[in-house]
Write a protein that holds these residues in place. Structure first.
Motif, PDB file in Angstrom:
ATOM      1  N   ALA D 180     -19.503 -60.355  26.456  1.00  0.00           N
ATOM      2  CA  ALA D 180     -18.811 -59.564  27.464  1.00  0.00           C
ATOM      3  C   ALA D 180     -19.799 -58.678  28.219  1.00  0.00           C
ATOM      4  O   ALA D 180     -19.671 -58.488  29.425  1.00  0.00           O
ATOM      5  CB  ALA D 180     -17.727 -58.713  26.815  1.00  0.00           C
ATOM      6  N   ALA D 185     -19.051 -56.798  31.860  1.00  0.00           N
ATOM      7  CA  ALA D 185     -17.909 -55.919  31.693  1.00  0.00           C
ATOM      8  C   ALA D 185     -18.361 -54.523  31.295  1.00  0.00           C
ATOM      9  O   ALA D 185     -19.324 -54.350  30.570  1.00  0.00           O
ATOM     10  CB  ALA D 185     -16.982 -56.493  30.612  1.00  0.00           C
ATOM     11  N   SER D 187     -17.913 -50.730  29.408  1.00  0.00           N
ATOM     12  CA  SER D 187     -17.482 -50.360  28.057  1.00  0.00           C
ATOM     13  C   SER D 187     -15.967 -50.263  27.975  1.00  0.00           C
ATOM     14  O   SER D 187     -15.338 -50.683  27.015  1.00  0.00           O
ATOM     15  CB  SER D 187     -18.067 -49.011  27.661  1.00  0.00           C
ATOM     16  OG  SER D 187     -19.453 -49.081  27.656  1.00  0.00           O
ATOM     17  N   ARG D 189     -13.698 -51.680  29.857  1.00  0.00           N
ATOM     18  CA  ARG D 189     -13.076 -53.011  29.912  1.00  0.00           C
ATOM     19  C   ARG D 189     -13.272 -53.731  28.594  1.00  0.00           C
ATOM     20  O   ARG D 189     -12.384 -54.429  28.112  1.00  0.00           O
ATOM     21  CB  ARG D 189     -13.711 -53.845  31.033  1.00  0.00           C
ATOM     22  CG  ARG D 189     -13.033 -53.645  32.369  1.00  0.00           C
ATOM     23  CD  ARG D 189     -13.195 -54.886  33.226  1.00  0.00           C
ATOM     24  NE  ARG D 189     -12.212 -55.900  32.846  1.00  0.00           N
ATOM     25  CZ  ARG D 189     -11.621 -56.701  33.701  1.00  0.00           C
ATOM     26  NH1 ARG D 189     -11.894 -56.619  34.960  1.00  0.00           N
ATOM     27  NH2 ARG D 189     -10.758 -57.596  33.279  1.00  0.00           N
ATOM     28  N   ILE D 190     -14.460 -53.609  28.020  1.00  0.00           N
ATOM     29  CA  ILE D 190     -14.714 -54.300  26.755  1.00  0.00           C
ATOM     30  C   ILE D 190     -13.730 -53.822  25.707  1.00  0.00           C
ATOM     31  O   ILE D 190     -13.154 -54.607  24.963  1.00  0.00           O
ATOM     32  CB  ILE D 190     -16.173 -54.074  26.290  1.00  0.00           C
ATOM     33  CG1 ILE D 190     -17.123 -54.818  27.231  1.00  0.00           C
ATOM     34  CG2 ILE D 190     -16.375 -54.559  24.860  1.00  0.00           C
ATOM     35  CD1 ILE D 190     -18.572 -54.655  26.903  1.00  0.00           C
ATOM     36  N   ASP D 193     -10.223 -55.229  26.860  1.00  0.00           N
ATOM     37  CA  ASP D 193     -10.125 -56.694  26.914  1.00  0.00           C
ATOM     38  C   ASP D 193     -10.427 -57.346  25.571  1.00  0.00           C
ATOM     39  O   ASP D 193      -9.937 -58.434  25.294  1.00  0.00           O
ATOM     40  CB  ASP D 193     -11.117 -57.256  27.951  1.00  0.00           C
ATOM     41  CG  ASP D 193     -10.656 -56.993  29.369  1.00  0.00           C
ATOM     42  OD1 ASP D 193      -9.499 -56.572  29.524  1.00  0.00           O
ATOM     43  OD2 ASP D 193     -11.444 -57.200  30.307  1.00  0.00           O
ATOM     44  N   HIS D 194     -11.271 -56.711  24.779  1.00  0.00           N
ATOM     45  CA  HIS D 194     -11.753 -57.395  23.569  1.00  0.00           C
ATOM     46  C   HIS D 194     -11.499 -56.629  22.279  1.00  0.00           C
ATOM     47  O   HIS D 194     -10.788 -57.102  21.413  1.00  0.00           O
ATOM     48  CB  HIS D 194     -13.233 -57.712  23.718  1.00  0.00           C
ATOM     49  CG  HIS D 194     -13.533 -58.491  24.945  1.00  0.00           C
ATOM     50  ND1 HIS D 194     -13.089 -59.783  25.118  1.00  0.00           N
ATOM     51  CD2 HIS D 194     -14.158 -58.152  26.086  1.00  0.00           C
ATOM     52  CE1 HIS D 194     -13.461 -60.204  26.298  1.00  0.00           C
ATOM     53  NE2 HIS D 194     -14.110 -59.240  26.916  1.00  0.00           N
TER      54      HIS D 194
END
Lengths: 368, 283, 356, 303
Positions: D180, D185, D187, D189-190, D193-194
């Protein structure tokens, strides 16, 4: 697309040196392999280029811009991971689309690009599946697709074929090579498999113990290995390394193995060998690749050896022989008569010998 | 750069420190209270760090003097019930978990998953639902206020948890390793004893620890099922404070004693839980 | 040290047939390689012999004695697992010792020590005896797992891809030593691999497994020279044998508006197979050759593999690097050597008879 | 052999779970009191419950405790787990310190917090006076009493959430996060998203476990406020205890426990259903987008 320059790059893990002063230039559009055994620092080097690991010392430039302090996102590189690194909770479609989503590409465009890449890699029918529902081969291709879907400055591929079974590996090798041929993108490819490096690369950077051993085209690496490590790591079965005595005779420089004359070198090659041997007790290491021996009847002059194993390989047989002090492997045509426990004489091809210093392991001469 | 959560370092430390203060302060307060006299307690409030009193050993004199027998009894009972019931729960739980992980059961419509659910669902039942009936049942068979009864009750209370935790661990032990022991010439029992249990060690340690915590901290079962002889530490403390003006200094001192066993358990078992026993066995 | 007979073995997982009606018979001391692609049923066969997996039907005999009902621990089989299955909580030495100390074996301590030493030297792990598996590299773990199987005498030794993860040097040297060692021990050995080179190199006899059945059981030379059907033919050989379909009754092969006269073939011929080394490649137009486009080239040392698109086919050609340098998209001409072809019928079975 | 292995827990299940449950069910339709026998009165106890102000307040409190407490504990626990996970050194010590509150018997916890929050002699009051603020009646005001209980519960059980989520974080693979970052991406978003989705199974387990335990909330309340003032901080378990054993009204208390059990089961099921829905919906959205793109014929040059 871009060129990449490594300038004396060092990676320290605590007190351990993982990567030791690597300098290298990858030209725009080149396919360069980092080749070496596990733990040789090839992956660390790639991760430093990607920005996933700090650079302890030295600099990395992408297109003449120093990128040491840029985060991965700022380097515009695309990477495929050895263990795929897929997003387990996302469908394959979303996995491939992710780098585009992050860049706020319009949904229509995302869909078009993802499907285009998926078709190229023959996974378009599986896009609604989750990574856990598909085979390792498919995962590997998804990981490649995710790297290929963008237009990065450079592709970084970390052992992308290592978990595939043999059939798929050999066909993916071809597909990757074609892909590079078509899009001409600068690519760095990490592998421990010499065959992958040999078949796909423009240049190979052989590494061992954190150090760069040799950089060159596949043919240079194979035909003129810079040192003992490169010589034995490239080519399968590995090159035979035999200990020989060096003596100067009126006809030239004579190499003796096991007290029997093995080969007489011409002045030019011989001189270099002789000089090295003088400083090292008159001994030199002779490298002969297994196909470069001819098996002859024992009365012929050559290296006397007893067949220990004879292994059938299809077109050829692999003979493992004892010379008394050393073990030698020879690849011979399948109609070779030698059976186990037979005595034979091994005659080398004179234009394909390699000579290494016993002490430093560096190549002294190649008789081509 | 290596962190997954990219807050600046200082911010991280500040946040941790804030939580640390919040988490530790009550413990700190308990410790200093244990060295106060009743008068000092009702002298407050003072300013941080609240150390402006004359340390006294009044509480400790009580702990090691007048109340010693009661406290020792409570401590002994708690220790006995918690450690023994946790051990039984872990052993029985390990066997059941092994069964659920390795065999297929079919009792009428009930398969493995239903069985695990049945067992674990007991945990959903609030003790209050069962405790009245349990009280009646225990009274009928004479288990009220008996060590055996308490151990039984705590084992029942913890068994679902150990089965739940250990099933997952047993499933993670590669079948091949057990098969290797069979190939090497060992029978089932030896396979479990020599190979499976050592490999489930982190799970066993974690399950034991949690069971121990839950029994150690239990109040309601002990309240209902004991009177005198088998009172656990929490009950003893309650009895000590069942007065108009609670002796906070004394309770704090006993509280310190009460933290020691679980702390020791954590320190001893933590290393087992951290150990990556399965690492290296398979590809 | 037993002879082994597998009779109509069948293994079902639910509705899935992993092994169907598998028959195989071998003499005491023979080295048998089960060769097949992943999922062909190689591991399952070994596990059935060890009784780690339960037979759905069929019979297994050791020395002509039916052993279907004997539990694993009493079968006296040794096995190296594909997953290694080392005991991670013990040192390498204890891992190797464990099978020697099993109840009922009564091996004297001195002999135990000698066996461990011998195997450790054979596998080059003598310096690792006091380490735990987690401190070893993948290749070292695999050698320990192999060592555990070799260290004790057994009726049958089962080796499931035992050298797949070693580096090339060790793989080559171990292959021969391993066979030699088993021969000395007079041990009956079953060895699985997906790699035909490994199989032909080490086997007394190869059993080619496809879809849970033995398609061919013969010496390496016979399997290579006379593959029983198309699938066997494409497993044995790298790159794969080229398979060209024939129109019924065809006397010539038409590709890209050119044609090649075929040698006389029996009427039931459906496919011909040509090994990659038996096709010549030319850079310029050549008589008696078909035209194609280079799909990809793969140089490897002295040789190169060239994949060429010709009509519907993607043909593999293996030749010396000195033959020439080819680039993707280049037009080339190909000429097969008809004297070396393999002929198969419509169902893919090899046609007997002297076509070459 | 295999039947022997799981016999003990099943035996316990029937002997100490099913029989008492039936027993309690039986009690709940009688007017039994301690020391006396009762007679069958049908669902009268249940009917009475719904006009009992104390019960309704206790019911509402229990649910509020669960919702507020577990929410606070989850986010704090997650935050701590992320913080500690991103540390390089000193993890082990910090972890032990964070876990400390969980190791203290709730009874002691109750006493300590009672002194801490005491409006005359407690250090919190001291702090307020020191800052020239008016001392707050933490334990004697109905609303503040309720808040105090939530704070103490959070203090004691956030470590538990931390432990489960930290373990969950440690088992996540490393590569997707690196991928990612390479994909560009941020931090933030990470995380969304993850980290968060990948941690979801561990989160669900943790939330479920804590919810179930929270429904049984008893000891902390018992020792800090005793349910007061005026029943403002009562929980169902506490009420059940007082009704059955202090007031001796066994039948009525039993009915209360049964309602509690039903609530737990219904809520636990609801949590599960909602979470599954959410997950399924995310999948479906992705699927629709995909169908649309696949339907579109594209000129693709396939080699």
């Amino acid at each position: 697309m871009a060129s990449i320059t490594l300038d004396k790059v060092v990676k320290l893990y605590g007190k351990v040196t993982g990567v030791d002063q690597i300098s290298l230039k990858v030209a725009d559009g080149e396919f360069v392999s980092f080749l070496g055994p596990s733990g040789c620092g090839k992956t660390s080097t790639m991760r430093m280029i990607a920005g996933l690991e700090d650079i302890s010392r030295g600099s990395i430039f992408i297109d003449d811009k120093r990128v040491n302090d840029l985060p991965p996102a700022g380097r515009n590189v695309a990477m495929a991971f050895e263990n795929y690194g897929l997003y387990p909770q996302m469908s394959l479609f979303r996995n491939i689309a992710y780098p585009l989503y992050v860049r706020k590409v319009s949904p229509t465009e995302v869909g078009r690009e993802v499907v285009r890449i998926a078709r190229l890699l023959h996974i378009e029918d599986l896009l609604d599946k989750k990574p856990s529902d598909v085979s390792g081969g498919v995962r590997q291709r998804v990981s490649l697709a995710r790297a290929l879907v963008r237009k990065p400055t450079v592709f970084l591929l970390d052992e992308p074929l290592s978990h595939l079974d043999a059939d798929l590996r050999s066909s993916m090798r071809g597909e990757l090579k074609r892909l590079h041929d078509l899009n001409g993108a600068t690519t760095i490819y990490v592998t421990h498999d010499q065959l992958e490096a040999m078949t796909m690369s423009d240049q190979i950077a052989v590494m061992n113990l954190g150090k760069l051993q040799q950089v060159g085209t596949p043919s240079e690496i194979f035909n003129r290995p810079a040192n003992r490590f490169v010589a034995s790591f490239i080519g399968e079965p590995a090159m035979n390394l035999l200990r020989g005595r060096v003596a100067s005779t009126p006809e030239g420089v004579l190499i003796t193995l096991q007290n029997t004359p093995f080969v007489t070198l011409n002045r030019e090659t011989g001189q270099a060998v002789l000089e090295t041997a003088r400083q090292e007790d008159g001994v030199i290491e002779v490298g002969v690749r297994p196909p470069d021996f001819t098996v002859a009847s024992p009365e012929k002059s050559g290296l006397q050896a007893k067949v220990r194993f004879r292994e059938f390989l299809g077109e050829t047989v692999l003979l493992t022989l004892d010379t008394g002090a050393e073990r030698v492997r020879v690849v011979a045509p399948r109609d070779t008569q030698a059976r186990e426990t037979d005595l034979v004489s091994l005659v080398p091809r004179l234009d394909r010998l390699h000579f290494f210093s016993i002490e430093s392991g560096m190549a002294v001469a190649h008789s081509d | 750069m290596q962190s997954k959560f990219n807050l600046p370092k200082i911010t991280r430390w500040v946040l941790l420190a804030v939580w640390g203060l919040f988490a530790i302060f009550p413990v700190y307060w308990m410790i200093i209270t244990a060295f106060k006299k009743q008068r000092d307690i009702f002298q407050g409030p003072f300013l941080f760090p609240f150390l402006d009193f004359t340390p006294a050993t009044q509480s400790w004199e009580r702990v090691f003097g007048q109340d010693r027998d009661d406290i020792l009894k409570g401590l002994g009972n708690s220790l006995l019930f918690s450690s023994v019931s946790a051990l039984i729960a872990v052993v029985l739980g390990a066997f059941a978990a092994y069964g659920l992980a390795r065999y297929t059961y079919k009792y009428g419509p009930y398969r493995n998953n239903d069985l695990s659910f049945l067992i674990v669902s007991q945990r959903i039942m609030p003790p209050i639902v069962a405790v009245i009936a349990l009280f009646t049942m225990f009274r009928t068979v004479g288990l009220i206020d008996s060590p055996f009864g308490m151990i039984l009750a705590y084992t029942w209370f913890n068994l679902p948890l150990t089965v739940f935790i250990l099933t997952d661990f047993m499933k993670r032990i590669p079948l091949d390793i057990e098969h290797a022991a069979a190939i090497d010439g060992y029978k089932k029992f030896a396979q479990i004893w020599k190979v499976v249990l050592p490999l489930a060690m982190p799970g066993l340690a974690a399950a034991y620890l949690l069971s121990f915590f839950f029994s150690w901290n239990d109040f309601i079962l002990a309240l209902m099922l004991t009177f005198q002889k088998s009172s656990t530490l929490p009950i003893v403390i309650t009895n000590m404070s069942a007065q108009m003006e609670p002796r906070w200094w004394l309770i704090s001192a006993v509280g310190i004693l009460a933290i020691i066993p679980p702390m020791l358990a954590v320190i001893v078992l933590d290393r087992f839980m951290e150990r990556q026993v399965l690492h290296g066995g398979t590809r | 040290m037993s002879s082994v007979k597998l009779e109509a073995l069948t293994k079902k997982y639910g509705d899935n047939l992993a092994i169907s009606n598998l028959n195989l018979e071998c003499q005491q001391g023979e080295f048998i390689v089960l060769l097949g692609r992943p999922g062909a049923g190689k591991s399952t066969t070994l596990k059935l012999i060890a009784n780690i997996e339960e037979l759905s039907s069929g019979n297994i005999y050791f020395n002509d004695q039916l052993i279907n009902n004997i539990p694993t621990e009493n079968r006296n089989v040794a096995m190296a697992f594909e997953s290694y299955a080392l005991y991670p909580h013990w040192t390498v030495r204890k891992n190797l010792e464990f099978p020697l100390k099993a109840p009922g074996r009564n091996i004297p301590a001195a002999e135990q020590e000698a066996r461990i030493r011998r195997v450790a030297e054979l596998l080059e792990i003598a310096h690792l005896l006091d380490r735990k598996p987690s401190q070893l590299s993948g290749g070292q773990r695999q050698r320990v797992s192999l060592g555990r199987a070799l260290v004790r005498p057994a009726s049958v030794t089962l080796l499931d891809e035992p050298i797949a993860h070693l580096d090339a040097r060790l793989r080559h040297s171990l292959r021969g030593e391993l066979k030699q060692y088993q021969r000395e021990q007079n041990a009956t050995t079953f060895y699985t691999t997906p790699d035909y080179v490994e199989a032909t190199a080490i086997a007394d006899k190869i059993a080619v497994l496809i879809d849970g059945q033995v398609r061919q059981f013969a010496t390496p030379e016979v399997v290579y020279d006379e593959p029983a059907d198309i699938e066997v033919a494409t497993i044995v050989g790298d790159p794969k044998m080229n398979i060209l379909p024939l129109a019924p009754g065809a006397t010539r092969l038409e590709i890209n508006e050119a044609w090649l006269q075929l040698p006389p073939l029996p009427p039931e011929a459906g496919y011909i197979g040509i090994r990659p080394v038996n096709i010549q490649i030319f850079e310029n137009a050549h008589p008696y050759a078909i035209r194609g486009t280079v799909y990809v080239t793969e140089p490897m040392g002295y040789e190169q593999v060239i994949r060429v698109e010709a009509g519907e086919q993607l043909l593999n050609i293996k030749t010396l690097l000195t033959t020439g340098t080819f680039s993707i998209g280049q037009t080339v001409w190909l000429q097969p050597d008809w004297t070396t072809i393999h002929v198969f019928d419509r169902s893919g079975q090899r046609l007997k008879g002297g076509f070459h | 052999m295999k039947h022997l292995l799981i016999a003990p827990p099943l035996l316990f299940f029937f002997a100490i779970s099913v029989i008492p449950l039936l027993f309690t069910l039986g009690l709940s339709v009688t007017n039994t009191s301690i020391g006396g026998s009762g007679s069958f009165i049908g669902l009268n106890n249940y009917a009475q419950l719904f006009s009992d102000q104390f019960f309704l307040r206790g019911f509402l409190n229990t649910i509020l405790y669960v919702v507020l407490g577990v929410t606070a504990q989850y986010w704090l626990g997650l935050g701590l787990a992320l913080l500690v996970n991103s540390m390089v050194h000193g993890k082990r010590l910090i972890r032990l310190l964070i876990l400390l509150p969980m190791m203290i018997p709730p009874l002691i916890v109750g006493f300590v917090w009672q002194t801490l929050l005491d409006s005359r002699y407690g250090p919190v009051a001291g702090l307020f006076t020191g800052l020239h603020l008016k001392p707050v009646p933490w334990l004697t005001d109905p609303t503040l009493g309720f808040v105090s209980i939530v704070i103490v519960d959070t203090w004691q059980w956030t470590p538990f959430m931390f432990l489960l989520l930290f373990t969950g974080l440690r088992t996540l693979p490393k590569e997707p996060f690196e991928a990612a970052r390479v994909d560009g991406a941020s931090s933030w978003r990470i995380f969304w998203d993850h980290t968060f989705p990948m941690l979801l199974p561990a989160s669900i387990a943790a939330i479920l476990l804590r919810s179930i335990e929270s429904f049984k909330l008893f000891d902390i309340v018992f020792f800090i406020t005793g349910g007061g003032p005026g029943g403002a901080t009562n929980t169902l378990t506490l009420l059940g205890y007082f009704t059955s054993l202090r007031s001796g009204n066994l039948g009525y208390g039993a009915a209360m426990s049964i309602i509690l059990l039903l609530t737990v089961v219904v809520l636990a099921t609801l949590i599960l259903i909602v979470v599954r829905r959410l997950m399924a919906r995310a999948d479906k959205a992705g699927q629709q987008a995909l169908d649309q793109f696949l339907a579109e014929p594209l000129p693709v040059k396939v080699a």
